[in-house]
Scaffold this motif. Sequence first.
Motif, PDB file in Angstrom:
ATOM      1  N   SER A 254      35.551  -7.639  16.908  1.00 13.56           N
ATOM      2  CA  SER A 254      35.395  -9.091  16.907  1.00 13.56           C
ATOM      3  C   SER A 254      36.435  -9.739  17.818  1.00 13.56           C
ATOM      4  O   SER A 254      36.146 -10.729  18.495  1.00 13.56           O
ATOM      5  CB  SER A 254      35.537  -9.638  15.488  1.00 13.56           C
ATOM      6  OG  SER A 254      34.554  -9.087  14.647  1.00 13.56           O
ATOM      7  N   THR A 255      37.641  -9.175  17.843  1.00 10.22           N
ATOM      8  CA  THR A 255      38.708  -9.703  18.706  1.00 10.22           C
ATOM      9  C   THR A 255      38.248  -9.702  20.161  1.00 10.22           C
ATOM     10  O   THR A 255      38.392 -10.700  20.882  1.00 10.22           O
ATOM     11  CB  THR A 255      39.985  -8.841  18.579  1.00 10.22           C
ATOM     12  OG1 THR A 255      40.378  -8.821  17.209  1.00 10.22           O
ATOM     13  CG2 THR A 255      41.118  -9.385  19.428  1.00 10.22           C
TER      14      THR A 255
ATOM     15  N   ASP B 150      40.745   2.270  11.284  1.00 10.61           N
ATOM     16  CA  ASP B 150      41.926   1.395  11.390  1.00 10.61           C
ATOM     17  C   ASP B 150      42.250   0.778  10.028  1.00 10.61           C
ATOM     18  O   ASP B 150      43.422   0.650   9.658  1.00 10.61           O
ATOM     19  CB  ASP B 150      41.708   0.299  12.457  1.00 10.61           C
ATOM     20  CG  ASP B 150      40.459  -0.548  12.194  1.00 10.61           C
ATOM     21  OD1 ASP B 150      39.418   0.006  11.792  1.00 10.61           O
ATOM     22  OD2 ASP B 150      40.530  -1.777  12.380  1.00 10.61           O
ATOM     23  N   SER B 151      41.227   0.416   9.267  1.00  8.71           N
ATOM     24  CA  SER B 151      41.457  -0.135   7.924  1.00  8.71           C
ATOM     25  C   SER B 151      41.936   0.950   6.957  1.00  8.71           C
ATOM     26  O   SER B 151      42.771   0.690   6.085  1.00  8.71           O
ATOM     27  CB  SER B 151      40.175  -0.752   7.365  1.00  8.71           C
ATOM     28  OG  SER B 151      39.628  -1.687   8.256  1.00  8.71           O
TER      29      SER B 151
ATOM     30  N   PHE C  66      34.280 -10.386   9.620  1.00 10.29           N
ATOM     31  CA  PHE C  66      33.019 -10.669  10.314  1.00 10.29           C
ATOM     32  C   PHE C  66      33.125 -11.972  11.122  1.00 10.29           C
ATOM     33  O   PHE C  66      32.345 -12.891  10.946  1.00 10.29           O
ATOM     34  CB  PHE C  66      31.844 -10.711   9.326  1.00 10.29           C
ATOM     35  CG  PHE C  66      31.662  -9.418   8.570  1.00 10.29           C
ATOM     36  CD1 PHE C  66      31.409  -8.229   9.252  1.00 10.29           C
ATOM     37  CD2 PHE C  66      31.771  -9.365   7.180  1.00 10.29           C
ATOM     38  CE1 PHE C  66      31.254  -7.017   8.569  1.00 10.29           C
ATOM     39  CE2 PHE C  66      31.615  -8.155   6.485  1.00 10.29           C
ATOM     40  CZ  PHE C  66      31.358  -6.986   7.179  1.00 10.29           C
TER      41      PHE C  66
ATOM     42  N   ARG D 180      37.414   4.907  14.657  1.00  9.08           N
ATOM     43  CA  ARG D 180      37.553   3.880  15.682  1.00  9.08           C
ATOM     44  C   ARG D 180      38.579   4.332  16.698  1.00  9.08           C
ATOM     45  O   ARG D 180      39.529   5.033  16.350  1.00  9.08           O
ATOM     46  CB  ARG D 180      38.044   2.553  15.083  1.00  9.08           C
ATOM     47  CG  ARG D 180      36.927   1.748  14.534  1.00  9.08           C
ATOM     48  CD  ARG D 180      37.428   0.398  14.114  1.00  9.08           C
ATOM     49  NE  ARG D 180      36.958  -0.659  14.995  1.00  9.08           N
ATOM     50  CZ  ARG D 180      37.179  -1.936  14.786  1.00  9.08           C
ATOM     51  NH1 ARG D 180      37.924  -2.319  13.778  1.00  9.08           N
ATOM     52  NH2 ARG D 180      36.695  -2.850  15.611  1.00  9.08           N
TER      53      ARG D 180
ATOM     54  N   TYR E  72      31.194   3.384  18.155  1.00  7.67           N
ATOM     55  CA  TYR E  72      30.622   2.223  18.842  1.00  7.67           C
ATOM     56  C   TYR E  72      31.801   1.297  19.061  1.00  7.67           C
ATOM     57  O   TYR E  72      32.249   0.611  18.147  1.00  7.67           O
ATOM     58  CB  TYR E  72      29.562   1.581  17.959  1.00  7.67           C
ATOM     59  CG  TYR E  72      28.692   0.572  18.658  1.00  7.67           C
ATOM     60  CD1 TYR E  72      27.342   0.819  18.849  1.00  7.67           C
ATOM     61  CD2 TYR E  72      29.216  -0.627  19.115  1.00  7.67           C
ATOM     62  CE1 TYR E  72      26.528  -0.120  19.482  1.00  7.67           C
ATOM     63  CE2 TYR E  72      28.412  -1.551  19.750  1.00  7.67           C
ATOM     64  CZ  TYR E  72      27.073  -1.291  19.931  1.00  7.67           C
ATOM     65  OH  TYR E  72      26.279  -2.224  20.558  1.00  7.67           O
TER      66      TYR E  72
HETATM   67  P1  ATP Z   1      38.890  -7.974  14.387  1.00  9.25           P
HETATM   68  O1  ATP Z   1      38.830  -7.511  15.813  1.00  9.25           O
HETATM   69  O2  ATP Z   1      38.854  -9.474  14.233  1.00  9.25           O
HETATM   70  O3  ATP Z   1      39.979  -7.319  13.603  1.00  9.25           O
HETATM   71  P2  ATP Z   1      36.757  -6.154  13.560  1.00  9.25           P
HETATM   72  O4  ATP Z   1      35.839  -5.963  14.713  1.00  9.25           O
HETATM   73  O5  ATP Z   1      37.711  -5.050  13.233  1.00  9.25           O
HETATM   74  O6  ATP Z   1      37.502  -7.547  13.700  1.00  9.25           O
HETATM   75  P3  ATP Z   1      36.229  -6.716  10.766  1.00  9.25           P
HETATM   76  O7  ATP Z   1      35.326  -7.753  10.243  1.00  9.25           O
HETATM   77  O8  ATP Z   1      37.673  -6.889  10.613  1.00  9.25           O
HETATM   78  O9  ATP Z   1      35.835  -6.512  12.329  1.00  9.25           O
HETATM   79  O10 ATP Z   1      35.770  -5.278  10.263  1.00  9.25           O
HETATM   80  C1  ATP Z   1      35.261  -4.996   8.991  1.00  9.25           C
HETATM   81  C2  ATP Z   1      35.296  -3.485   8.826  1.00  9.25           C
HETATM   82  O11 ATP Z   1      34.484  -2.865   9.839  1.00  9.25           O
HETATM   83  C3  ATP Z   1      36.697  -2.890   9.003  1.00  9.25           C
HETATM   84  O12 ATP Z   1      36.850  -1.845   8.061  1.00  9.25           O
HETATM   85  C4  ATP Z   1      36.675  -2.333  10.418  1.00  9.25           C
HETATM   86  O13 ATP Z   1      37.539  -1.224  10.548  1.00  9.25           O
HETATM   87  C5  ATP Z   1      35.235  -1.907  10.564  1.00  9.25           C
HETATM   88  N1  ATP Z   1      34.751  -1.958  11.947  1.00  9.25           N
HETATM   89  C6  ATP Z   1      34.581  -3.048  12.716  1.00  9.25           C
HETATM   90  N2  ATP Z   1      34.097  -2.735  13.923  1.00  9.25           N
HETATM   91  C7  ATP Z   1      33.942  -1.390  13.936  1.00  9.25           C
HETATM   92  C8  ATP Z   1      33.485  -0.454  14.924  1.00  9.25           C
HETATM   93  N3  ATP Z   1      33.097  -0.848  16.142  1.00  9.25           N
HETATM   94  N4  ATP Z   1      33.486   0.864  14.573  1.00  9.25           N
HETATM   95  C9  ATP Z   1      33.894   1.250  13.334  1.00  9.25           C
HETATM   96  N5  ATP Z   1      34.335   0.422  12.373  1.00  9.25           N
HETATM   97  C10 ATP Z   1      34.374  -0.887  12.664  1.00  9.25           C
END
Ligand code: ATP
Length: 202
Positions: free
Chosen positions: A170-171, A108-109, A11, A133, A166
Motif C-alpha cells: 500500500s505504501t 513482515d507482520s 488496507f 514478502r 506478489y
Molecule cells: P503498508 O505498505 O501501508 O504497510 P501493506 O501493503 O503491508 O501496507 P497492510 O494492510 O498493512 O498492507 O497488510 C495487511 C496484511 O497483508 C499484512 O499482514 C501484510 O504483511 C500482508 N501483505 C500485504 N501485502 C502483501 C503482499 N504483497 N504479499 C504478502 N503479504 C502482504
Amino acid sequence: MKNIGLFGGTFDPIHNGHLHIARAFADEIGLDMVVFLPAGDPYHKEQATKTPAKHRFTMAEMAIADEPRFAVSDCDMVREGATYTFDTVQIFRQQFPAARLWWLLGSDSLMQLHTWHKWQTLVRQVNFAVAMREGATLNQVPRELHAWLGDGLQNGSVKILQAPLYDVSSTQIRQVIRSGKDADSLLPQPVARYIRNQGLYR
Ligand code: ATP
C-alpha cells in the motif's frame, strides 16, 4: 470442519497483493471463507494519520464483490480503544465455535508477532497462514518466536504460502499516486476508480 481465514490489515488501500494471498490461501488450505478486517481509525490522535476507515472499508467491499468466498467485517473498526487481534479472534471463536480459524499475514507482520497482546495465548487459539514478502525471510524471525514457529511448521498450525510472491505494498501505491502516476495495474479496477473519484492519496 469449516476453515475460516481472518485477514487483518490497514488496507490503505487494499491491493492486488492482498487479493492474491487471500485467494492462494483459500485454495491451498481449503478455506471456506476469508474475512477481511480493516483496522479502525487510530484512537490516539498522535498516531500516524491514515485514510478514514469508512473509505478503507468501502474499498475492501468493492475489491471482494466478485469473490463468493470473501467477506469484509467492521469488527476491528467498531471497538473502542486499542484493537487487539487477541480480542478479534475471541469474537470469531464465539461466532464459529466448531471452525478452524486461520490468521492470514505477511512475513513482515510475522516478525512482530511476539509484540502482540497476549501472543502466547493467541497462537494456541488460531492457526497462522504466512505469505512471504520481499525482505522478510524466515531466517530473520526473532528468537522469541523460534520454538513456536518450529513446532507450528511441524504440526501444521503454521502454513507458509506456496504461491509465488506478489511484490506490492500500500505504501508503494500511495507513493505512485502522490507522484501523479496511476497505480491501476496494482489495484482492483473499482478500487482504482474510487481512489480517483474521491481524490485519495494525492
Ligand atoms: P503498508 O505498505 O501501508 O504497510 P501493506 O501493503 O503491508 O501496507 P497492510 O494492510 O498493512 O498492507 O497488510 C495487511 C496484511 O497483508 C499484512 O499482514 C501484510 O504483511 C500482508 N501483505 C500485504 N501485502 C502483501 C503482499 N504483497 N504479499 C504478502 N503479504 C502482504
